[in-house]
Each structure stands twice: as C-alpha cells, then as structure tokens.
Enzyme design. Structure first.
Site, short mmCIF file in Angstrom:
data_model
loop_
_atom_site.label_atom_id
_atom_site.label_comp_id
_atom_site.label_asym_id
_atom_site.label_seq_id
_atom_site.Cartn_x
_atom_site.Cartn_y
_atom_site.Cartn_z
N CYS A 156 0.81 -1.23 0.00
CA CYS A 156 0.00 0.00 0.00
C CYS A 156 0.85 1.28 0.00
O CYS A 156 0.58 2.21 -0.77
CB CYS A 156 -0.93 0.00 1.21
SG CYS A 156 -0.24 -0.78 2.68
N GLN A 211 1.13 5.40 8.84
CA GLN A 211 0.25 4.38 8.29
C GLN A 211 -0.89 4.01 9.25
O GLN A 211 -0.69 3.84 10.45
CB GLN A 211 1.07 3.12 7.95
CG GLN A 211 2.11 3.39 6.88
CD GLN A 211 2.86 2.16 6.41
OE1 GLN A 211 4.05 2.25 6.17
NE2 GLN A 211 2.19 1.04 6.26
N SER A 258 -5.83 0.05 9.62
CA SER A 258 -6.58 -0.88 8.74
C SER A 258 -5.63 -1.64 7.83
O SER A 258 -6.00 -2.71 7.32
CB SER A 258 -7.63 -0.13 7.93
OG SER A 258 -7.01 0.84 7.12
N GLY A 259 -4.41 -1.15 7.63
CA GLY A 259 -3.41 -1.88 6.86
C GLY A 259 -3.10 -3.24 7.44
O GLY A 259 -2.70 -4.16 6.74
N LYS A 291 10.30 -3.19 1.73
CA LYS A 291 9.35 -3.35 0.63
C LYS A 291 9.24 -2.04 -0.16
O LYS A 291 9.22 -2.05 -1.39
CB LYS A 291 7.96 -3.76 1.16
CG LYS A 291 7.87 -5.22 1.58
CD LYS A 291 6.46 -5.57 2.09
CE LYS A 291 6.31 -5.29 3.55
NZ LYS A 291 5.02 -5.74 4.13
N ARG A 334 3.46 3.48 12.36
CA ARG A 334 2.02 3.23 12.55
C ARG A 334 1.45 4.34 13.42
O ARG A 334 2.01 4.67 14.48
CB ARG A 334 1.82 1.89 13.25
CG ARG A 334 0.35 1.51 13.40
CD ARG A 334 -0.20 0.91 12.15
NE ARG A 334 0.51 -0.30 11.79
CZ ARG A 334 0.42 -0.88 10.60
NH1 ARG A 334 -0.34 -0.39 9.66
NH2 ARG A 334 1.11 -1.96 10.34
N HIS A 392 -3.14 6.07 4.43
CA HIS A 392 -1.74 6.26 4.81
C HIS A 392 -1.27 7.63 4.31
O HIS A 392 -1.66 8.07 3.23
CB HIS A 392 -0.85 5.21 4.14
CG HIS A 392 -1.05 3.81 4.62
ND1 HIS A 392 -1.87 3.46 5.68
CD2 HIS A 392 -0.51 2.64 4.17
CE1 HIS A 392 -1.81 2.14 5.86
NE2 HIS A 392 -1.01 1.63 4.96
P1 NAP Z 1 -8.22 -9.09 7.61
O1 NAP Z 1 -9.27 -8.05 7.73
O2 NAP Z 1 -7.56 -9.61 8.84
O3 NAP Z 1 -8.82 -10.32 6.76
C1 NAP Z 1 -8.10 -11.49 6.54
C2 NAP Z 1 -8.84 -12.34 5.53
O4 NAP Z 1 -8.06 -13.50 5.24
C3 NAP Z 1 -10.19 -12.84 6.04
O5 NAP Z 1 -11.10 -12.87 4.98
C4 NAP Z 1 -9.84 -14.25 6.49
O6 NAP Z 1 -10.95 -15.13 6.49
C5 NAP Z 1 -8.88 -14.66 5.41
N1 NAP Z 1 -8.11 -15.83 5.81
C6 NAP Z 1 -7.35 -16.00 6.91
N2 NAP Z 1 -6.84 -17.25 6.95
C7 NAP Z 1 -7.28 -17.88 5.85
C8 NAP Z 1 -7.10 -19.19 5.31
N3 NAP Z 1 -6.35 -20.09 5.93
N4 NAP Z 1 -7.70 -19.50 4.15
C9 NAP Z 1 -8.46 -18.59 3.51
N5 NAP Z 1 -8.68 -17.34 3.95
C10 NAP Z 1 -8.08 -16.98 5.11
O7 NAP Z 1 -7.02 -8.57 6.70
P2 NAP Z 1 -7.05 -7.60 5.43
O8 NAP Z 1 -6.78 -6.22 5.88
O9 NAP Z 1 -8.25 -7.84 4.59
O10 NAP Z 1 -5.72 -8.06 4.68
C11 NAP Z 1 -5.58 -9.35 4.18
C12 NAP Z 1 -4.24 -9.51 3.49
O11 NAP Z 1 -4.16 -8.64 2.37
C13 NAP Z 1 -3.01 -9.12 4.33
O12 NAP Z 1 -2.55 -10.17 5.12
C14 NAP Z 1 -2.01 -8.71 3.28
O13 NAP Z 1 -1.34 -9.84 2.80
C15 NAP Z 1 -2.88 -8.15 2.20
N6 NAP Z 1 -2.89 -6.68 2.24
C16 NAP Z 1 -2.16 -6.04 1.35
C17 NAP Z 1 -2.13 -4.69 1.34
C18 NAP Z 1 -1.26 -4.01 0.38
O14 NAP Z 1 -0.39 -3.33 0.81
N7 NAP Z 1 -1.47 -4.17 -0.90
C19 NAP Z 1 -2.86 -3.94 2.24
C20 NAP Z 1 -3.61 -4.60 3.18
C21 NAP Z 1 -3.62 -5.98 3.16
P3 NAP Z 1 -11.77 -15.47 7.86
O15 NAP Z 1 -12.77 -14.36 8.02
O16 NAP Z 1 -12.41 -16.77 7.56
O17 NAP Z 1 -10.77 -15.53 8.96
N1 12T Z 2 2.45 -5.56 7.47
O1 12T Z 2 0.95 -6.18 1.92
O2 12T Z 2 0.66 -4.05 8.67
O3 12T Z 2 3.00 -6.38 2.56
O4 12T Z 2 0.03 -2.33 7.47
C1 12T Z 2 0.52 -4.47 4.03
C2 12T Z 2 0.20 -3.84 5.21
C3 12T Z 2 2.11 -5.83 5.16
C4 12T Z 2 1.84 -6.05 2.77
C5 12T Z 2 0.49 -3.49 7.59
C6 12T Z 2 1.80 -5.19 6.34
C7 12T Z 2 1.48 -5.44 4.02
C8 12T Z 2 0.85 -4.19 6.35
#
Ligand code: NAP
Ligand code: 12T
Length: 344
Positions: free
Chosen positions: A129, A156, A159-160, A213, A235, A242
């Site tokens: 992000c 940041q 919600s990240g 990163k 953070r 962010h």
């Molecule tokens: P979150 O609100 O904690 O949601 C996590 C999601 O992953 C939930 O839907 C959860 O499902 C699912 N999950 C966890 N374990 C799983 C498994 N074993 N199999 C299938 N699904 C599973 O987190 P988020 O903010 O949406 O972020 C999720 C991920 O996106 C992060 O870990 C990161 O890798 C990525 N991300 C990337 C950026 C970026 O910078 N581009 C930004 C934010 C996040 P349940 O509800 O069933 O637990």
């Molecule tokens: N640790 O996608 O905690 O590599 O804000 C994104 C957000 C990793 C990532 C965070 C993180 C990623 C966070």
C-alpha cells in the site's frame, strides 16, 4: 469483452470487502462471483450487489472454472493457493507480499507499468500500500526529470494490518479515555494516542520489512534500480488512509510549479495544495476515495534539486483492492484475458 468468473480469497476481510464494493461500483464484467475465506467463515452470507452470497472455505477445488482470482488473505494463504489457482487456469492478482519480488511475477501499478501485466505466468502481484501511493505520485515526475534519491517517512493507518487492528484501536481508545490499563495484542505497544516506528518484522540491517518493501518494490515497478531510497514506516492511530512525507532529489532542479503542472495531467493524482485555506490532504478526507492526493509541495531547502511533498491515499482502496481491480480491468481492456465457459 465477455463476463468473468471471479473468486475473492479473503472475502470477509477488510480488503476483501473493498474488493466486493469496487467490483460493483466500477461495474466490472462479472458473470459469477465466488467468496472464499477460511473454514471459520464458511456458511456466512455476504451481500454482493443486493444479492446474498455464501462464503465458502478455500480449498484446491475452489478455483475450478475461475477466470480471475483476487487474493487478500495473507502471504501464507497466497503462497499455498495462488499456484493452485493459476494451474486451474485463473489469473491471480495477489495482494500479499508472497510473490512481489519474484523475477517472473510482474509487480504492477496500472498508472506506472501496465505493460508488465503482459508477461505474467498466472500470478500478478499487487504492491504494498505505501509503495503504490508513492509511485503513482512520483513516476510522472521521474519521467520528466529522473529521480536520483527518495527519503520517505510514512504515517500508516491501522486498517493496513486488518480487522483485528481496527478493533484494537477502538478498544484501546476507550480504555485510555476511561483511565483503564491497556494490554496490547496486535501491536507490540499501545497504538491508541501513540505512534510506533515498527511495521512488519525487523531485519538484520535495522530496517523493517515494510521499509525494505518500499525500497525494493519502488525500483521494480518504476524499472529504476539506480534510485537511492530510504524509508521510515510509522504506525499511527488512524483508521484508514496512509500519509507520507517524501523528500525527492531529481537530476536537475524541479520547481513546485513544474511539479504541479505535471501532477495536473497525471493519472490517479489529485493536487490539494493551498496553504492560505489550510488545504492539504489528510487521512480523514482521503478514506473512501480512489485518488492519490498530493499537497504541501515545496522546495527542499537542503538540496538544490530537491522537492518535498505530502502524499495521502486510502490504503484499502488504491493501496490494495482498487489497484488489483484496475489490473484486472487493464487485462480486459487490452484483451489479455478471455472468459471461459460460465461455471457457477
Ligand atoms: P483481515 O481483515 O484480517 O482479513 C483477513 C482475511 O483472510 C479474512 O477474509 C480471512 O478469512 C482470510 N483468511 C485468513 N486465513 C485464511 C485461510 N487459511 N484461508 C483462507 N482465507 C483466510 O485482513 P485484510 O486487511 O483484509 O488483509 C488481508 C491480506 O491482504 C493481508 O494479510 C495482506 O497480505 C494483504 N494486504 C495487502 C495490502 C497491500 O499493501 N497491498 C494492504 C492490506 C492488506 P476469515 O474471516 O475466515 O478468517
Ligand atoms: N504488514 O501487503 O501491517 O505487505 O500495514 C501491508 C500492510 C504488510 C503487505 C500493515 C503489512 C502489508 C501491512
């Protein structure tokens, strides 16, 4: 242009929810949508365009008939399931850090390097992000006057980290105001009314993984390994969006007026910069929007070729779900992906 079978892995998460909203808002050509998460959420129902759809557990069979799989369930899930999804014939757009630096995986911000999508082998990575919003703003300047060095400090939002971190900020804020003791769970210290210079894990060189990163992803996306970059990622107790203070050194002087003219024609960028009326971007106004906002554009008093600016964007939208959907849109627009037979 046809209609596509789309799977969202991590559909119940903060990014997953944005995926659903954005696909509907932008009228992405969806034939069927499959909502996937862990076994904990199997059977839950989520609304998609006024229709209830049941969440299913992610299994190797989940991707049969899927054209596009949008992943946001963390690196471990991506590492395991994205090759399976790709082998089933889906194009994966992955939001985790699992594949970003793999040489045969394109790392794409559509405003910067859409042509890199063309050489994917089944997986396309969505950058971090903090990286995305910085390169959307800096790349148009770099094209005119090549950047030599970037120093960035981020602010940041929680919600990240995901839904649990947002909850932690809410609970701790109440506890502080009521004078109660705080026990941190998600972060190493209290996040309410605080600022923590630690995002992702610490590395041997003293930087964090988040800072690394920003350095490596920026170079890969901009095809500019020669740029010197150093980051400090912090953070702050903000829900969404962010912010970044960025010091940029160019090859030759770049005046604030020149930068503003370039930003005015840059895709995805919006200038908010009028000190007389305290106009500059801030997280509260940027949350829920799609633009990368730039303000406080001024000369760097420490270097003749330097410029300083303040960049803000919604980390769940442009920093995650929106950028991934834009990658999918780019494939559709360029006719790089064909829908298969509809499979419900
Ligand atoms: P979150 O609100 O904690 O949601 C996590 C999601 O992953 C939930 O839907 C959860 O499902 C699912 N999950 C966890 N374990 C799983 C498994 N074993 N199999 C299938 N699904 C599973 O987190 P988020 O903010 O949406 O972020 C999720 C991920 O996106 C992060 O870990 C990161 O890798 C990525 N991300 C990337 C950026 C970026 O910078 N581009 C930004 C934010 C996040 P349940 O509800 O069933 O637990
Ligand atoms: N640790 O996608 O905690 O590599 O804000 C994104 C957000 C990793 C990532 C965070 C993180 C990623 C966070």
């Amino acid at each position: 242009m046809g209609e596509y079978n789309v799977a969202i892995v991590g559909a119940t998460g903060l990014v997953g929810q944005e995926f659903i909203k954005i696909l509907v808002q932008r009228s992405f050509p969806v034939d069927s949508i499959r909502l996937l998460a862990s076994d904990r959420s199997a059977g839950r129902k989520l609304m998609v365009n006024k229709q209830e759809i049941e969440v299913r557990e992610t299994t190797p069979e989940s991707f049969e008939g899927v054209d596009i799989a949008l992943f946001s369930a963390g690196s471990e899930v991506s590492r395991h399931f994205s090759p399976i999804a790709a082998r089933s014939g889906a194009v994966v757009v992955d939001n985790s850090a699992a594949w970003r630096m793999e040489p045969d995986v394109p790392l794409v911000v559509p405003e910067v390097n859409p042509e890199d999508i063309g050489w994917h082998k089944g997986i396309i990575a969505n950058p971090n992000c903090s990286t995305i919003q910085m390169v959307v703003a800096l790349y148009p300047l770099h094209k005119v006057n090549p950047i030599k060095r970037i120093v960035v400090s981020t602010y940041q939002s929680v919600s990240g980290t995901g839904a649990a971190a947002v909850e932690e900020l809410i609970v701790q804020s109440k506890q502080v105001l009521e004078g109660q003791a705080i026990i941190p769970h998600v972060y190493p210290h209290q996040i309410a009314f605080n600022a923590l210079p630690e995002i992702d894990v610490f590395l041997d060189d003293g930087y964090t993984k988040e800072e690394q990163k920003m350095v490596e992803e920026t170079k890969k996306i901009m095809h500019a390994s020669e740029i010197a970059i150093s980051a400090t990622c912090v953070r702050v107790p903000v829900y969404t969006a962010h912010s970044e203070a960025v010091w940029v050194e160019f090859s030759s002087p770049m005046m604030p007026d020149d930068a503003e003219r370039i930003f005015a024609g840059a895709p995805g960028v919006k200038i908010l910069d009028d000190n007389a009326i305290s106009l500059y971007p801030h997280p509260w106004m940027a949350a829920g929007t799609d633009e990368v906002f730039v303000g406080r554009i001024r000369r760097d008093t420490s270097h003749p070729n330097g410029l300083v600016m303040w960049i803000v964007a919604d980390n769940l939208r442009k920093g995650a779900a929106l950028n991934a959907v834009q990658i999918a849109e780019e494939m559709v627009k360029r006719d790089w992906i064909k829908p298969r037979e509809a499979v419900k």
